[in-house]
Motif scaffolding. Structure first.
Motif, PDB file in Angstrom:
ATOM      1  N   GLN A  29       0.830  -1.188   0.000  1.00 36.28           N
ATOM      2  CA  GLN A  29       0.000   0.000   0.000  1.00 36.28           C
ATOM      3  C   GLN A  29       0.877   1.255   0.000  1.00 36.28           C
ATOM      4  O   GLN A  29       2.091   1.194   0.081  1.00 36.28           O
ATOM      5  N   SER A  30       0.254   2.419  -0.073  1.00 35.78           N
ATOM      6  CA  SER A  30       0.993   3.665  -0.196  1.00 35.78           C
ATOM      7  C   SER A  30       1.707   4.043   1.100  1.00 35.78           C
ATOM      8  O   SER A  30       2.732   4.706   1.062  1.00 35.78           O
ATOM      9  N   ASP A  31       1.168   3.645   2.261  1.00 37.08           N
ATOM     10  CA  ASP A  31       1.779   3.981   3.539  1.00 37.08           C
ATOM     11  C   ASP A  31       2.900   2.981   3.811  1.00 37.08           C
ATOM     12  O   ASP A  31       2.662   1.858   4.262  1.00 37.08           O
ATOM     13  N   PHE A  32       4.145   3.392   3.546  1.00 40.04           N
ATOM     14  CA  PHE A  32       5.248   2.453   3.570  1.00 40.04           C
ATOM     15  C   PHE A  32       6.465   3.063   4.253  1.00 40.04           C
ATOM     16  O   PHE A  32       6.836   4.211   3.978  1.00 40.04           O
ATOM     17  N   ASN A  33       7.085   2.297   5.164  1.00 38.01           N
ATOM     18  CA  ASN A  33       8.326   2.694   5.816  1.00 38.01           C
ATOM     19  C   ASN A  33       9.387   1.632   5.581  1.00 38.01           C
ATOM     20  O   ASN A  33       9.088   0.437   5.570  1.00 38.01           O
ATOM     21  N   LEU A  34      10.622   2.080   5.418  1.00 43.03           N
ATOM     22  CA  LEU A  34      11.756   1.178   5.260  1.00 43.03           C
ATOM     23  C   LEU A  34      12.802   1.533   6.304  1.00 43.03           C
ATOM     24  O   LEU A  34      13.101   2.717   6.499  1.00 43.03           O
ATOM     25  N   GLY A  35      13.356   0.524   6.978  1.00 44.39           N
ATOM     26  CA  GLY A  35      14.327   0.818   8.022  1.00 44.39           C
ATOM     27  C   GLY A  35      15.309  -0.304   8.258  1.00 44.39           C
ATOM     28  O   GLY A  35      15.252  -1.357   7.611  1.00 44.39           O
ATOM     29  N   PHE A  36      16.198  -0.074   9.215  1.00 44.40           N
ATOM     30  CA  PHE A  36      17.268  -1.017   9.535  1.00 44.40           C
ATOM     31  C   PHE A  36      17.199  -1.365  11.015  1.00 44.40           C
ATOM     32  O   PHE A  36      17.065  -0.477  11.869  1.00 44.40           O
ATOM     33  N   GLU A  61      -0.832  -0.127   6.931  1.00 46.53           N
ATOM     34  CA  GLU A  61       0.542   0.327   7.069  1.00 46.53           C
ATOM     35  C   GLU A  61       1.483  -0.823   6.738  1.00 46.53           C
ATOM     36  O   GLU A  61       1.309  -1.943   7.218  1.00 46.53           O
ATOM     37  N   ASN A  62       2.476  -0.525   5.902  1.00 46.93           N
ATOM     38  CA  ASN A  62       3.491  -1.501   5.530  1.00 46.93           C
ATOM     39  C   ASN A  62       4.841  -1.022   6.033  1.00 46.93           C
ATOM     40  O   ASN A  62       5.236   0.112   5.763  1.00 46.93           O
ATOM     41  N   ARG A  63       5.536  -1.880   6.756  1.00 46.20           N
ATOM     42  CA  ARG A  63       6.878  -1.538   7.229  1.00 46.20           C
ATOM     43  C   ARG A  63       7.827  -2.685   6.889  1.00 46.20           C
ATOM     44  O   ARG A  63       7.544  -3.847   7.212  1.00 46.20           O
ATOM     45  N   LEU A  64       8.908  -2.352   6.246  1.00 49.29           N
ATOM     46  CA  LEU A  64       9.899  -3.346   5.869  1.00 49.29           C
ATOM     47  C   LEU A  64      11.220  -3.005   6.552  1.00 49.29           C
ATOM     48  O   LEU A  64      11.794  -1.935   6.315  1.00 49.29           O
ATOM     49  N   TRP A  65      11.687  -3.912   7.409  1.00 51.54           N
ATOM     50  CA  TRP A  65      12.932  -3.709   8.127  1.00 51.54           C
ATOM     51  C   TRP A  65      13.989  -4.669   7.598  1.00 51.54           C
ATOM     52  O   TRP A  65      13.717  -5.843   7.381  1.00 51.54           O
ATOM     53  N   ILE A  66      15.185  -4.160   7.410  1.00 53.80           N
ATOM     54  CA  ILE A  66      16.334  -4.995   7.087  1.00 53.80           C
ATOM     55  C   ILE A  66      17.011  -5.323   8.414  1.00 53.80           C
ATOM     56  O   ILE A  66      17.486  -4.432   9.113  1.00 53.80           O
ATOM     57  N   ARG A  67      17.017  -6.600   8.765  1.00 51.01           N
ATOM     58  CA  ARG A  67      17.448  -6.993  10.104  1.00 51.01           C
ATOM     59  C   ARG A  67      18.804  -7.713  10.070  1.00 51.01           C
ATOM     60  O   ARG A  67      19.056  -8.542   9.187  1.00 51.01           O
ATOM     61  N   ALA A  68      19.652  -7.374  11.031  1.00 53.06           N
ATOM     62  CA  ALA A  68      20.930  -8.055  11.227  1.00 53.06           C
ATOM     63  C   ALA A  68      21.092  -8.326  12.718  1.00 53.06           C
ATOM     64  O   ALA A  68      21.044  -7.393  13.526  1.00 53.06           O
ATOM     65  N   THR A  69      21.252  -9.600  13.090  1.00 52.40           N
ATOM     66  CA  THR A  69      21.332  -9.984  14.496  1.00 52.40           C
ATOM     67  C   THR A  69      22.575 -10.818  14.753  1.00 52.40           C
ATOM     68  O   THR A  69      22.865 -11.764  14.013  1.00 52.40           O
ATOM     69  N   TRP A  70      23.293 -10.484  15.809  1.00 52.96           N
ATOM     70  CA  TRP A  70      24.488 -11.228  16.224  1.00 52.96           C
ATOM     71  C   TRP A  70      24.194 -11.882  17.558  1.00 52.96           C
ATOM     72  O   TRP A  70      23.896 -11.213  18.555  1.00 52.96           O
ATOM     73  N   TYR A  71      24.235 -13.211  17.592  1.00 58.43           N
ATOM     74  CA  TYR A  71      23.989 -13.988  18.801  1.00 58.43           C
ATOM     75  C   TYR A  71      25.322 -14.436  19.397  1.00 58.43           C
ATOM     76  O   TYR A  71      26.146 -15.042  18.706  1.00 58.43           O
TER      77      TYR A  71
END
Length: 218
Positions: free
Chosen positions: A20-27, A205-215
């Motif tokens: 949809q038009s309501d879109f967020n992109l983050g890290f 609302e659409n939110r796309l996160w680029i995720r990086a996790t260190w365990y």
């Protein structure tokens, strides 16, 4: 590896068709440190930062930081319960959250199937306590062999449903990750965290996160 790349391509095609038009992109970078206290108890701490790199106003902004601490108690070989606390620093506001998890993990040859049932409480200044429940199902599979050894890759796919009682809102999350077992004590995961919410109120609302996790295991 090819299967994981195919999954990501399929995901992006579906997202472009139905987004949809309501879109967020983050890290979302995150560090998780766990220590085994006994055969049945584990202490897990983490810190996560959230940065928005694109929104409707084309703004780059630092959103929040979460610091969490969890005590996990194993019930038997495939079940456990967690009790945790998160403090969130968001702009000038501090939000406190407590939560309880019930986890089930089943192994089928080279495949791990996980279920998590959760209940959460949010505490904010000048606002009454709010509650949220959530359910997550996840699949984990090594890309080589029947188990993940050092210097090997694996894939993890999750699907989660969160219901906010205060907002009467349902959020759906889809999380495809590629993991790498660097050593016996640490591993890293990279992937996507797609979140779809408020669609039951026709304000998707659409939110796309680029995720990086260190365990890290101590």
């Amino acid at each position: 590896m090819k299967s994981f790349l195919t999954l990501l391509v399929t995901f992006f095609i579906g997202f472009s068709l139905f987004g949809q038009s309501d879109f967020n992109l983050g890290f979302l970078p995150k560090v998780v440190v766990g220590k085994k206290l006994s055969d049945q108890t584990k202490w897990v701490n983490s810190i996560e930062s959230r940065t928005i790199v694109y929104d409707e106003d084309y703004q780059f902004s630092h959103s929040l930081v979460d610091v969490s601490s969890i005590l996990s108690f194993k019930i038997n070989t495939n079940q456990s319960v967690n009790f945790g606390y998160i403090i969130r620093f968001e702009d000038s506001e501090i939000i406190h959250r407590t939560f309880q998890h019930y986890n089930i993990v089943s192994s089928f040859s080279s495949l791990k199937l996980g279920h998590r049932f959760a209940f959460e409480q949010f505490y904010q200044t000048q606002k009454q306590t709010t509650f949220r429940t959530r359910y997550r199902v996840s699949l984990e599979k090594p890309l080589n062999g029947e188990r993940v050894d050092v210097s090997e890759f694996y894939i993890k796919i999750g699907n989660e449903y969160l219901y906010d009682f205060d907002e009467d809102d349902l959020e759906i999350r889809f999380t495809p990750y590629l993991g790498y077992q660097a050593t016996k004590k640490d591993k890293v995961e990279f992937g996507l965290d797609y979140r779809l919410s408020t669609f039951i109120h026709n304000q998707t609302e659409n939110r796309l996160w680029i995720r990086a996790t260190w365990y890290i295991s101590l």
